[in-house]
Design an enzyme around this catalytic site. Structure first.
Site, PDB file in Angstrom:
ATOM      1  CE  LYS A   1      41.669  30.683  48.279  1.00  0.00           C
ATOM      2  NZ  LYS A   1      40.585  30.651  47.259  1.00  0.00           N
TER       3      LYS A   1
HETATM    4  C1  LIG Z   1      39.239  30.887  47.492  1.00  0.00           C
HETATM    5  C2  LIG Z   1      38.370  31.241  46.338  1.00  0.00           C
HETATM    6  C3  LIG Z   1      37.049  31.706  46.523  1.00  0.00           C
HETATM    7  C4  LIG Z   1      36.400  31.825  47.876  1.00  0.00           C
HETATM    8  O1  LIG Z   1      36.946  32.840  48.660  1.00  0.00           O
HETATM    9  P1  LIG Z   1      36.693  32.855  50.253  1.00  0.00           P
HETATM   10  O2  LIG Z   1      37.546  33.934  50.761  1.00  0.00           O
HETATM   11  O3  LIG Z   1      37.135  31.487  50.727  1.00  0.00           O
HETATM   12  O4  LIG Z   1      35.248  33.071  50.453  1.00  0.00           O
HETATM   13  C5  LIG Z   1      36.312  32.045  45.395  1.00  0.00           C
HETATM   14  N1  LIG Z   1      36.824  31.900  44.153  1.00  0.00           N
HETATM   15  C6  LIG Z   1      38.075  31.453  43.940  1.00  0.00           C
HETATM   16  C7  LIG Z   1      38.560  31.308  42.536  1.00  0.00           C
HETATM   17  C8  LIG Z   1      38.895  31.110  45.019  1.00  0.00           C
HETATM   18  O5  LIG Z   1      40.136  30.660  44.793  1.00  0.00           O
END
Ligand SMILES: *Cc1c(COP(=O)(O)O)cnc(C)c1O
Length: 526
Positions: free
Chosen positions: A119
């Site tokens: 993120k």
């Molecule tokens: C947010 C997140 C996801 C999922 O990503 P999306 O964009 O919501 O599909 C997967 N793995 C981790 C570690 C995350 O923080």
């Protein structure tokens, strides 16, 4: 380039990039999408081959962001600076390095940012974009702080820490992150609460993650409170988050071509651990832009609404109406907020309306209908042609908790195919899906790694413990895996406010909401 809502926008009321980013969600409940898919330069495969990640990001973002302030865009020299600044916080010079794991498996490591999760790629940039646009508006008006926002969000861990890392010390922004007290992992709690910048406010709520979300919803629905504080959301529906994530699919393409010049890149499948469908949606935009690939693979945990959609064409919430708690909590979702954007394209591409304008209008009407059915009946269904379209670009697999543990252990053990490689539970879901998809016929796959294993140490250590015992697994972990940035993190000074039920309010939720409002009132812009 302008932006429209997935639930329809009058063609004379499209938004600029700036407006789409600052608003997040459309007033009609829809999500913003670009009015068209831009065209890549003719010779992009040669021209972009040796660009750094920030340079590549600049080229791709420029396709979606006009180059003048008048059009709600960003002049090129400013955009370059914003991008440079955003990725200077990453620990890898490649930002998202591609690691060869075995002959057919390549791992795109997205966790080299400040909070060790994917993120960061989007939120580091989003923080700088917010700050840039707010400052520009204040300068135009000649008033300090006239334009400001109060970011409020609920988190079970990952989003909160990445949002705080992206927004700390930004001008004209206060950020309030609610987490359920004692229910986030110790590392994640420390990553959030040890950030002491004045504009960062951690609220530990006496309740569950759902309580936190309910409080946030109540604040956003309170028209007067919202208007007073200019509430803003940082969740994954913001268009800026999607567009910034397109870049690493192109970065992977070029890295792969360098590492493996003989590879047919149109055969490569991208496997993505998926929750809210933001990460993989960026891959879908990359594909629509013209990035060669085989297909995108949706890897879900036991919260498998997406896997069931690709099996049946029906998008259906589970009866019990509760999320399953899994080893990959950042993917524990009931419905995927960004899936609405894909639905819009399925409606648009299957429309036989004679003009583009008509197709766009029809798609908006169709999405409104689908979302209404989903709300009232708990499910919605696409038709056969639309399902075929979805299956042309995607496959989907569901991975259970025990399979996740087994995959962590399997990659930790070296074997004749691969060296020892430690992965976190989210990434393990994708590796397991990749294995299953290519069981019968091998082909190259890029697996997206969304978190560093240290972020989810409990699940990782207990999964590899069968190799020896829990104690030596933990010692190995502390010695070999834990990044030095996390050394002593748990002992650092913290700042956190507790949200216990206030004196006023009829229900517990009301009491919590009132207490949260007090805290925001006390800590906001005058
Ligand atoms: C947010 C997140 C996801 C999922 O990503 P999306 O964009 O919501 O599909 C997967 N793995 C981790 C570690 C995350 O923080």
């Amino acid at each position: 380039m302008k932006y429209l809502s997935t639930r329809g926008s009058d063609s004379d009321k499209l938004l600029t990039f700036e407006e789409a980013v600052l608003r997040g969600l459309a007033p009609n409940g829809g999500l913003y999408i670009p009015e068209c898919i831009p065209k890549l330069p003719d010779n992009w495969q040669e021209k972009w081959a040796d660009l750094s990640f920030p340079e590549l990001s600049f080229e791709l973002l420029s396709l979606f962001i006009p180059s003048t302030a008048e059009l709600g865009g960003i002049p090129p020299e400013d955009l370059r600076k914003l991008i440079e600044k955003s990725y200077s916080t990453f620990r890898s010079p490649d930002v998202t390095p591609l690691k060869k794991v075995s002959e057919y498996e390549y791992c795109l490591e997205l966790w080299h940012g400040p909070t060790f999760a994917f993120k960061d790629v989007a939120l580091q940039l989003l923080g700088n974009l917010f700050e840039y646009f707010l400052e520009r508006r204040n300068q135009e008006d000649g008033k300090k702080h006239a334009h400001h926002i109060t970011v409020v969000g609920a988190t079970s861990g990952d989003t909160g820490s990445a949002a705080i890392a992206g927004l700390r010390s930004k001008e004209n922004i206060e950020i309030f992150i609610l987490h359920p007290k004692g229910r986030v992992s110790p590392i994640q709690e420390a990553q959030m609460t040890t950030i002491l910048d004045k504009n960062v406010h951690n609220l530990a709520v006496d309740g569950t993650f759902d309580d936190c979300q309910d409080i946030v919803k109540a604040l956003f629905n309170d028209v007067q409170f919202n208007a007073q504080h200019h509430l803003a959301a940082i969740n994954s529906i913001n268009w800026a988050r999607i567009v910034s994530q397109i870049v690493y699919y192109f970065a992977a393409f070029f890295a792969l071509r360098k590492q493996q010049p003989s590879l047919d890149l149109s055969k490569v499948q991208y496997v993505v651990p998926t929750g809210n469908f933001g990460d993989i949606l960026a891959g879908y935009y990359a594909k629509r832009l013209g990035l060669p690939m085989r297909r995108l693979a949706v890897a879900t945990n036991e919260n498998d609404i997406l896997q069931r959609f690709w099996a049946s064409g029906r998008y259906e919430k589970e009866d019990a109406g509760e999320v399953h708690e899994t080893l990959s909590p950042a993917m524990d979702i009931m419905v995927s907020s960004n899936f609405e954007r894909l639905l819009w394209y399925l409606a648009h591409d299957s429309s036989d309306a004679p003009t583009e304008q008509e197709k766009v209008r029809e798609a908006g009407v169709q999405v409104v209908q689908w979302m209404e059915t989903l709300r009232s009946e708990g499910s919605m269904q696409v038709d056969q042609a639309q399902l075929e379209l979805a299956r042309r670009d995607f496959v989907a697999e569901r991975v259970s908790n025990s399979e996740t543990r087994a995959a962590i252990l399997r990659y930790y053990r070296k074997d004749q195919d691969h060296a020892s490689y430690l992965i976190d539970p989210h990434t393990a879901v994708a590796f397991e899906a990749a294995n299953r998809l290519s069981k019968d016929a091998k082909y190259p796959q890029v697996i997206l790694a969304t978190a560093h294993p240290a972020k989810f140490s409990e699940a990782v250590v207990s999964s590899i413990a069968s190799e020896s015992d829990e104690k030596s697994a933990q010692e190995f972990f502390n010695r070999e895996v834990l990044p030095k940035e996390m050394d002593g993190l748990l002992e650092k000074e913290r700042r956190v406010e507790f949200v216990d039920p206030a004196d006023s309010g009829a229900t517990k939720l009301e009491k919590l909401v009132n207490r949260t409002k007090d805290i925001i009132d006390q800590n906001s812009f005058p």
